[in-house]
Design an enzyme around this catalytic site. Structure first.
Site, PDB file in Angstrom:
ATOM      1  N   ARG A 133     -62.708  29.861 -22.276  1.00 12.62           N
ATOM      2  CA  ARG A 133     -63.667  28.949 -22.443  1.00 12.62           C
ATOM      3  C   ARG A 133     -63.941  27.795 -23.252  1.00 12.62           C
ATOM      4  O   ARG A 133     -64.649  26.773 -22.975  1.00 12.62           O
ATOM      5  CB  ARG A 133     -64.881  30.171 -22.933  1.00 12.62           C
ATOM      6  N   LYS A 173     -72.742  49.935 -12.009  1.00 11.32           N
ATOM      7  CA  LYS A 173     -73.910  50.456 -11.697  1.00 11.32           C
ATOM      8  C   LYS A 173     -74.738  49.606 -10.453  1.00 11.32           C
ATOM      9  O   LYS A 173     -74.804  48.431 -10.406  1.00 11.32           O
ATOM     10  CB  LYS A 173     -74.854  50.314 -12.887  1.00 11.32           C
ATOM     11  N   GLY A 233     -67.806  39.072 -15.524  1.00 13.18           N
ATOM     12  CA  GLY A 233     -66.611  39.304 -16.370  1.00 13.18           C
ATOM     13  C   GLY A 233     -65.756  40.042 -16.038  1.00 13.18           C
ATOM     14  O   GLY A 233     -64.279  39.762 -16.015  1.00 13.18           O
ATOM     15  N   GLY A 270     -73.608  37.026 -15.832  1.00  9.90           N
ATOM     16  CA  GLY A 270     -75.168  37.243 -15.731  1.00  9.90           C
ATOM     17  C   GLY A 270     -75.671  36.022 -15.170  1.00  9.90           C
ATOM     18  O   GLY A 270     -76.478  35.919 -14.247  1.00  9.90           O
TER      19      GLY A 270
END
Ligand code: ADP
Ligand code: MG
Length: 396
Positions: free
Chosen positions: A38, A200, A353, A376
């Site tokens: 990053r 999920k 991720g 996200g």
């Protein structure tokens, strides 16, 4: 379209103090930066500003200190890493709200770089407090947001600050993210195929629903496929499932027609262990006591064929428990298919991720069109939700 850094190019940049929101939410281990991906991703923006004589003040959050000073989450360990990459000393601003901090930014030389302490050490960051943003705004003359990974949150340094320090523009990383994600969702070259996996279904229902009208096919793997198997009436043994989502899965299957493509078989075991007995079974032959941990070879072949026939591919979420070989085969197979498709000119975009980690594991990061740095944020963008950190920037 939002204004980008390039639009500001010119002699007027010389000597300006630029407040840059970066995403330095890096993993730390034993007080050191464990992965500097990053930091390296932000270097283009930082170097561009330095060569134009700007004085660069960087700020970022790290982890979840919840509005309190948590020494283990200090940004101080990032200083040597930044200094190494920039080849120059970097100032550390421990208390950005102090008058001393403002004075220090004023005394910075052209091309000099400073880093502000973890912005989440102050409660105003996450509550998007006006006075906190106001105080931070004193550290710069204009604002650059290069933190795509935090753009889905309306926090002080991602949103509030942008309204208080104009112009507020997108840095190179942010601009690149928006450009690639936009190319995938608005007017994609067809066939447009989405590959969605992960643990999920609940976290990804929205993205599946948002993508369905746009894509030609959506290939589903990972544990979320198990909930679809349950909806189709198959035994799923001890697999990870979300029984309260079976109804939604059923509805999606009814409404999606042929667009939803599920695995035809699975790799199953009785324990999540590389040493366990492992079988490949058809999806209608999963037995009680066995768990699905990956898609089977036939599904990898089927998904590969569909990915190679596509001209735009978006991938989010691994196909199996890739952290535990040999249950990584399905995910690595899909990663290889994306790399091959990219070679043939297909636009490939990967977000998430764990998906990014899987790509790195396969050594294929460099062989796709765009690897999003924001899990996200990229999901919300694909869902068509406005990102507060982007909305707040000046229009082009
Ligand atoms: P991303 O970070 O790319 O968005 P997610 O966080 O949604 O992906 O999901 C990643 C997790 O899903 C991984 O930890 C992986 O082990 C898990 N997973 C994938 N398939 C299965 C499965 N069949 N059973 C249990 N967990 C799974
Ligand atoms: Mg994840």
């Amino acid at each position: 379209m939002k204004k980008t850094l390039e639009a500001l190019d010119g002699p007027a940049l010389e000597g300006q103090r630029v407040l840059v929101r970066v995403d330095f939410n890096v993993p730390l281990a034993e007080g050191q930066v464990a992965d500097d991906t990053r930091i390296r991703a932000a270097l283009k923006t930082i170097s561009w500003l330095r060569t134009r004589g700007c004085r660069v003040v960087l700020m970022s959050h790290l982890g979840r200190p919840k509005g309190k000073v948590v020494p283990a989450l200090s940004l101080r360990p990032l200083i040597p890493v930044l200094e190494h990459h920039l080849g120059a000393p970097v100032l550390f601003i421990e208390d950005p709200l102090s008058n001393d901090a403002v004075q220090r930014t004023r005394r910075m030389k052209r091309g000099e770089v400073a880093l502000v302490e973890n912005t989440r050490f102050w409660p105003g960051e996450e509550t998007n407090a006006g006075d906190f943003a106001e105080a931070l705004a004193r550290l710069g003359d204009f604002f650059v947001n290069d933190a795509f990974g935090a753009a889905h949150r309306a926090h002080a340094t991602t949103e509030g600050l942008a309204f208080r320090l104009r112009p507020a523009v997108a840095g190179f990383l942010m601009a690149k993210e928006l450009e690639h994600l936009d190319a995938a969702v608005t007017n994609p070259r067809r066939p447009f195929v989405a590959v969605i996996g992960g643990a999920k279904i609940s976290g990804k229902i929205d993205v599946i629903e948002a993508l369905l009208p746009k894509v030609d096919e959506i290939l589903l793997g990972g544990a979320m496929a198990n909930t679809f198997f349950l909806a189709m009436g198959f035994e799923v043994g001890t697999s990870l499932v979300e029984p309260d989502r079976v109804e939604i899965a059923q509805k999606l299957l009814e409404n999606a027609g042929d667009k939803i493509v599920l695995p035809t078989g699975a790799v199953v075991a009785q324990q999540l262990s590389g040493n366990a007995e492992i079988r490949e079974v058809a999806r209608e032959s999963i037995e009680p006591g066995w768990s699905v941990y990956d898609i089977d070879h036939a599904t990898v072949a089927d998904f590969t064929e569909r990915i190679l026939a596509a001209r735009t591919v978006v991938w989010n979420g691994p196909m199996g428990v890739f952290e535990t070989p040999p249950f990584d085969a399905g995910t690595l197979g899909v990663a290889a298919a994306l790399a091959e498709a990219t070679e043939h000119g297909t636009i490939t975009v990967v977000g998430g991720g764990d998906s990014a980690a899987a790509l790195a594991l396969a050594g294929l990061q460099g062989r796709i069109t765009h690897l999003s740095t924001g899990g996200g944020a990229s999901l919300e963008y694909l869902e068509g939700k406005p990102l507060p950190g982007v909305e707040a920037l000046n229009d082009a």
